[in-house]
Design an enzyme around this catalytic site. Sequence first.
Site, PDB file in Angstrom:
ATOM      1  N   GLU A 184       0.450  -1.421   0.130  1.00 49.70           N
ATOM      2  CA  GLU A 184       0.190  -0.048   0.078  1.00 49.70           C
ATOM      3  C   GLU A 184       0.802   1.416   0.208  1.00 49.70           C
ATOM      4  O   GLU A 184       1.777   1.013   0.325  1.00 49.70           O
ATOM      5  CB  GLU A 184      -1.304  -0.002   1.348  1.00 49.70           C
ATOM      6  N   LEU A 210      -6.031  -1.827  -0.416  1.00 51.48           N
ATOM      7  CA  LEU A 210      -5.700  -2.194   0.920  1.00 51.48           C
ATOM      8  C   LEU A 210      -6.270  -3.474   1.284  1.00 51.48           C
ATOM      9  O   LEU A 210      -7.429  -3.475   1.714  1.00 51.48           O
ATOM     10  CB  LEU A 210      -6.525  -0.812   1.475  1.00 51.48           C
ATOM     11  N   GLU A 249      -4.253  -6.501   3.088  1.00 48.76           N
ATOM     12  CA  GLU A 249      -3.275  -7.367   3.096  1.00 48.76           C
ATOM     13  C   GLU A 249      -3.136  -8.999   3.061  1.00 48.76           C
ATOM     14  O   GLU A 249      -1.821  -9.395   2.578  1.00 48.76           O
ATOM     15  CB  GLU A 249      -3.274  -7.039   4.852  1.00 48.76           C
ATOM     16  N   GLN A 290       1.964  -2.060   5.756  1.00 46.27           N
ATOM     17  CA  GLN A 290       2.123  -0.414   6.386  1.00 46.27           C
ATOM     18  C   GLN A 290       2.315  -0.414   8.230  1.00 46.27           C
ATOM     19  O   GLN A 290       3.373   0.187   7.925  1.00 46.27           O
ATOM     20  CB  GLN A 290       0.885  -0.002   5.652  1.00 46.27           C
ATOM     21  N   PHE A 291       1.756  -0.998   8.677  1.00 44.70           N
ATOM     22  CA  PHE A 291       1.751  -1.490  10.646  1.00 44.70           C
ATOM     23  C   PHE A 291       1.671  -2.974  10.629  1.00 44.70           C
ATOM     24  O   PHE A 291       0.252  -3.946   9.990  1.00 44.70           O
ATOM     25  CB  PHE A 291       0.779  -0.590  10.508  1.00 44.70           C
ATOM     26  N   HIS A 348      -1.431   0.294  15.467  1.00 46.55           N
ATOM     27  CA  HIS A 348       0.209   0.701  14.765  1.00 46.55           C
ATOM     28  C   HIS A 348       0.851   0.198  15.245  1.00 46.55           C
ATOM     29  O   HIS A 348       2.485   0.591  14.580  1.00 46.55           O
ATOM     30  CB  HIS A 348      -0.129   1.923  14.210  1.00 46.55           C
TER      31      HIS A 348
END
Length: 325
Positions: A29, A58, A60, A82-83, A129
Site C-alpha cells: 500500500e 488495501l 493485506e 503498512q503497520f 499501529h
Amino acid sequence: MAELTMIEAINEAMRQEMERNSRVIVLGEDVGENGGVFRATDGLLEQFGPDRVFDTPLAESGIIGTSIGLAINGMRPIAEIQFLGFVYQAMDQLAAQAARIRFRSGGRFSCPIVVRSPYGGGVRTPELHSDALEALFTHSPGLKVVMPSNPYDAKGLLISAIRDDDPVLFLEPMKLYRAFRMEVPEEPYTIPLGQARVVKEGEDLTIITWGATVPLVTKLADEMRTKGIDAEVIDLRCLQPLDIDAILASVEKTGRVMIVHEAVKTSGFGAEVAALISERALFALSAPIVRVAGYDTPYPVPSVEDDWLPNPARIAEGIETLLRY
C-alpha cells in the site's frame, strides 16, 4: 562511508538488490508514488518503473497471497505491510501457505518473500499501529523473523533476507527509523541471519533484547557502569533462527539474565529464551531470570504508553532484583 538513518539504510538495501537482481520487486500500500508511509521505498518507482514497484489495494491478505504466487514462480517479492498490527488479515497466507510451501512440496518449491513491516511504540500512534507481534511468527515453523536495531544491521540483514530462499518477516522499529545516524558502507554487504551481536561485554549480568529496546538498554547499561554494575548486552537481531550459542556463552559468564522486549509479557518471545536458558544452562544461573516487557493488555492510548513500555525505571528495578541474589 555514508552516515544513514535506518529508513535510508533500508531504502538503500532494496535499491541495491533491485539493481543486482531483476527478479526483486516491491509491492504494498502506497509504496509506489508516495514512496511508502515512512518513505522507505522513496525513489524506487522512478528508478525501476511500475512493473517492479507497484501499489496494491488495501488488502493485506491480497498483498501476501500475490507475493506467494510470484515467489514460487521465480520472483523475489518485497511486500510491505503498512503497520504490523494490520498483519492479522494475512496470517493464513503467512502461516498456512508461505511458511509451509517448502515442507508441503517436499522441497520442490521455495517461497523467497520478504515481508517488511514497521512496529513498536513510543511514537503516539492510533490503535493497531504499534503492536509488537513477533512471537506469532516465531511460532510458525518455516518463517524467519528479523528485527534490526540500527542502520548498519538493517541494511546488512535486509540484503540477507532478500537473498534468502525462505520467507522472512523483517520487522522495523519505527521509533528508530530516524532516531540516529550511523556509518553504513555504500557497497552491498550481508549479515548472516541467526547471528546475535554482543553490544557491550560485561561480567555481572546479561541483558538480552532486540529491536526497538536495544538503544534503551544500551544507554542504561552505560549509566549502570558508572555505578559499578557491569552489564553485558546481547542484541539477538534474529529471533528465528536464534543464536542460542551466543546466549548460552553470555549466561555461563555472568550467571544472571534479564530479557527486555516491547511485546506483552505472557507468551512473548522472552519466555522462549528463558525456557531455553533453563533447559540448557540452569546450573549456570545464580538468580531467577527476570523479564521486563509490555503489560498483558492491548497496546494503550498514547497518554500512558511510556509507562506501559519497558522504561529505564522498570529495567533498573529488574537489575536491582537480579543483583540481590
